[in-house]
Write a protein that holds these residues in place. Sequence first.
Motif, PDB file in Angstrom:
ATOM      1  N   ARG A  35       0.837  -1.205   0.000  1.00 63.64           N
ATOM      2  CA  ARG A  35       0.000   0.000   0.000  1.00 63.64           C
ATOM      3  C   ARG A  35       0.872   1.254   0.000  1.00 63.64           C
ATOM      4  NH1 ARG A  35      -0.644  -1.959   5.187  1.00 63.64           N
ATOM      5  NH2 ARG A  35       0.158  -0.572   6.788  1.00 63.64           N
ATOM      6  N   ASN A  64      -0.759   7.724  -7.379  1.00 65.25           N
ATOM      7  CA  ASN A  64      -2.069   7.653  -6.738  1.00 65.25           C
ATOM      8  C   ASN A  64      -3.195   7.615  -7.777  1.00 65.25           C
ATOM      9  OD1 ASN A  64      -3.587   7.579  -4.303  1.00 65.25           O
ATOM     10  ND2 ASN A  64      -4.095   9.726  -4.582  1.00 65.25           N
ATOM     11  N   GLN A  67      -3.203   4.178  -9.507  1.00 61.13           N
ATOM     12  CA  GLN A  67      -3.807   3.159  -8.644  1.00 61.13           C
ATOM     13  C   GLN A  67      -5.322   3.317  -8.590  1.00 61.13           C
ATOM     14  OE1 GLN A  67      -1.831   3.314  -4.827  1.00 61.13           O
ATOM     15  NE2 GLN A  67      -0.202   1.951  -5.529  1.00 61.13           N
ATOM     16  N   PHE A  68      -5.801   4.547  -8.546  1.00 59.87           N
ATOM     17  CA  PHE A  68      -7.235   4.796  -8.535  1.00 59.87           C
ATOM     18  C   PHE A  68      -7.884   4.282  -9.815  1.00 59.87           C
ATOM     19  CE2 PHE A  68     -10.941   7.350  -9.610  1.00 59.87           C
ATOM     20  CZ  PHE A  68     -11.705   7.197  -8.465  1.00 59.87           C
ATOM     21  N   LYS A  69      -7.264   4.584 -10.947  1.00 58.85           N
ATOM     22  CA  LYS A  69      -7.816   4.145 -12.241  1.00 58.85           C
ATOM     23  C   LYS A  69      -7.850   2.618 -12.341  1.00 58.85           C
ATOM     24  CE  LYS A  69      -6.666   8.193 -15.013  1.00 58.85           C
ATOM     25  NZ  LYS A  69      -5.829   8.712 -16.102  1.00 58.85           N
ATOM     26  N   ARG A  70      -6.798   1.943 -11.855  1.00 62.34           N
ATOM     27  CA  ARG A  70      -6.778   0.476 -11.880  1.00 62.34           C
ATOM     28  C   ARG A  70      -7.860  -0.110 -10.980  1.00 62.34           C
ATOM     29  NH1 ARG A  70      -1.027   0.807 -11.919  1.00 62.34           N
ATOM     30  NH2 ARG A  70      -0.992   0.467  -9.678  1.00 62.34           N
ATOM     31  N   SER A  71      -8.129   0.556  -9.872  1.00 65.55           N
ATOM     32  CA  SER A  71      -9.116   0.055  -8.915  1.00 65.55           C
ATOM     33  C   SER A  71     -10.550   0.413  -9.298  1.00 65.55           C
ATOM     34  CB  SER A  71      -8.833   0.611  -7.530  1.00 65.55           C
ATOM     35  OG  SER A  71      -7.577   0.220  -7.074  1.00 65.55           O
ATOM     36  N   ASN A  72     -10.727   1.343 -10.215  1.00 68.21           N
ATOM     37  CA  ASN A  72     -12.053   1.825 -10.584  1.00 68.21           C
ATOM     38  C   ASN A  72     -12.241   1.805 -12.097  1.00 68.21           C
ATOM     39  OD1 ASN A  72     -13.163   2.903  -7.888  1.00 68.21           O
ATOM     40  ND2 ASN A  72     -11.093   3.735  -7.981  1.00 68.21           N
TER      41      ASN A  72
END
Length: 78
Positions: A35, A64, A67-72
Amino acid sequence: MSLQEISQLDALNQSKNYGIPYTTLHDALNPKLSRMPALRVVRTIVTACVADLEQWVGVWRVINVQQFKRSNLPPTGL
């Protein structure tokens, strides 16, 4: 006292100086954890190391967002 013990004491003292718990600094610098540290922690570490704060904050923001784009991911089929 070993070099490792001295560095741990120094890290503990630095964490007190900057108001970041030692365990938070330890986790932020631990390559086994995946993380990303909070921006406040990154700023504290970069400031303590007398590094280019603007550059490191920029890199943190890019990572950041990635990571947000990969998670959403957007829904498929739209």
